[in-house]
Write an enzyme that holds these catalytic residues in place. Sequence first.
Site, PDB file in Angstrom:
ATOM      1  N   CYS A   1      65.202  74.988  68.661  1.00  0.00           N
ATOM      2  CA  CYS A   1      65.284  76.450  68.719  1.00  0.00           C
ATOM      3  C   CYS A   1      63.868  76.974  68.885  1.00  0.00           C
ATOM      4  O   CYS A   1      63.046  76.860  67.974  1.00  0.00           O
ATOM      5  CB  CYS A   1      65.933  77.015  67.458  1.00  0.00           C
ATOM      6  SG  CYS A   1      65.952  78.819  67.417  1.00  0.00           S
TER       7      CYS A   1
ATOM      8  N   HIS B   1      70.901  73.184  78.479  1.00  0.00           N
ATOM      9  CA  HIS B   1      71.009  74.534  79.044  1.00  0.00           C
ATOM     10  C   HIS B   1      71.582  74.485  80.451  1.00  0.00           C
ATOM     11  O   HIS B   1      71.248  73.601  81.239  1.00  0.00           O
ATOM     12  CB  HIS B   1      69.630  75.205  79.129  1.00  0.00           C
ATOM     13  CG  HIS B   1      69.059  75.573  77.810  1.00  0.00           C
ATOM     14  ND1 HIS B   1      69.233  76.810  77.237  1.00  0.00           N
ATOM     15  CD2 HIS B   1      68.320  74.845  76.933  1.00  0.00           C
ATOM     16  CE1 HIS B   1      68.620  76.839  76.061  1.00  0.00           C
ATOM     17  NE2 HIS B   1      68.061  75.664  75.857  1.00  0.00           N
TER      18      HIS B   1
ATOM     19  N   GLU C   1      74.520  81.535  73.557  1.00  0.00           N
ATOM     20  CA  GLU C   1      74.062  80.349  72.832  1.00  0.00           C
ATOM     21  C   GLU C   1      75.227  79.533  72.289  1.00  0.00           C
ATOM     22  O   GLU C   1      76.188  80.074  71.742  1.00  0.00           O
ATOM     23  CB  GLU C   1      73.133  80.740  71.680  1.00  0.00           C
ATOM     24  CG  GLU C   1      71.767  81.213  72.141  1.00  0.00           C
ATOM     25  CD  GLU C   1      70.723  81.122  71.042  1.00  0.00           C
ATOM     26  OE1 GLU C   1      70.684  80.096  70.340  1.00  0.00           O
ATOM     27  OE2 GLU C   1      69.952  82.088  70.886  1.00  0.00           O
TER      28      GLU C   1
ATOM     29  N   CYS D   1      66.525  83.967  73.206  1.00  0.00           N
ATOM     30  CA  CYS D   1      66.641  82.515  73.062  1.00  0.00           C
ATOM     31  C   CYS D   1      65.397  81.900  73.678  1.00  0.00           C
ATOM     32  O   CYS D   1      65.203  81.958  74.894  1.00  0.00           O
ATOM     33  CB  CYS D   1      67.906  82.004  73.756  1.00  0.00           C
ATOM     34  SG  CYS D   1      68.080  80.204  73.719  1.00  0.00           S
TER      35      CYS D   1
ATOM     36  N   GLY E   1      66.078  78.941  75.865  1.00  0.00           N
ATOM     37  CA  GLY E   1      66.756  79.467  77.049  1.00  0.00           C
ATOM     38  C   GLY E   1      65.780  80.076  78.035  1.00  0.00           C
ATOM     39  O   GLY E   1      65.923  79.913  79.257  1.00  0.00           O
TER      40      GLY E   1
END
Length: 276
Positions: free
Chosen positions: A75, A161, A210, A219, A222
């Site tokens: 994260c 992703h 997410e 994110c 992301g």
Amino acid sequence: MLLRFTKMHGLGNDFMVLDLVSQHAHVQPKHVKLWGDRNTGVGFDQLLIVEAPSSPDVDFRYRIFNADGSEVEQCGNGARCFARFVQDKRLTVKKSIRVETKGGIIELNIRPDGQVTVDMGPPRLAPAEIPFQAEREALSYEIEVNGQRVELAAVSMGNPHGVLRVENVDSAPVHSLGPQLEVHPRFPKKANIGFLQVLDPHHARLRVWERGVGETQACGTGACAAAVAGIRQGWLQSPVQIDLPGGRLHIEWAGPGQPVMMTGPAVRVYEGQVRL
């Protein structure tokens, strides 16, 4: 027993942070789900846990749980909050720290202006490393969803992703297509799904659905994955400013084999206690 925690956020992506270096507890998924409830608990996108390192090569172990109780590999927004937390709590005096995650080792650097730069390491693009089901690596892949063909890039930033280019993120089908792609069988471990709008070669907008959470304000991984996908496709050039609903991240990537550098804020909201 009571556990001290800190509520933090990175561009509105919010976290409950637990120090399990100076406190000792065995946190289970049932606790995470209880605390993560925004009506009856603390409420957060992810729980971040600071633990002692398992090897002398790193300063801390960094664990991440989604609000549904699932543990995830990485994260990025949380990593910035992690760096601020361990310094604010005086768990370290270093301005640059190495932390171990399920997705690999990352380096965190606290800048004089309070922003945090995270060395996320090189992106993983081989399908088996993402993981993504494909015969060979490609810039983009076609996926079928409910009879519709969708083109996306697949990238791992320590977590999987999918990145789709859209004309306008405001009207993008984040809440309809996002959850379908999240659990698509070609992503064996599910995926975070980014909807990318390119404004110019150094500026883009992004919304992210997410994995295990839904759409969030921001994110970090992301944004890194979207920048990598955009640069590989020739839509973007490093450095890239990525605007998310919660604010802006600065992403740099020099190309294949090179680390992705992400810079952004980390904010402490309040301190509290929860019962285990």
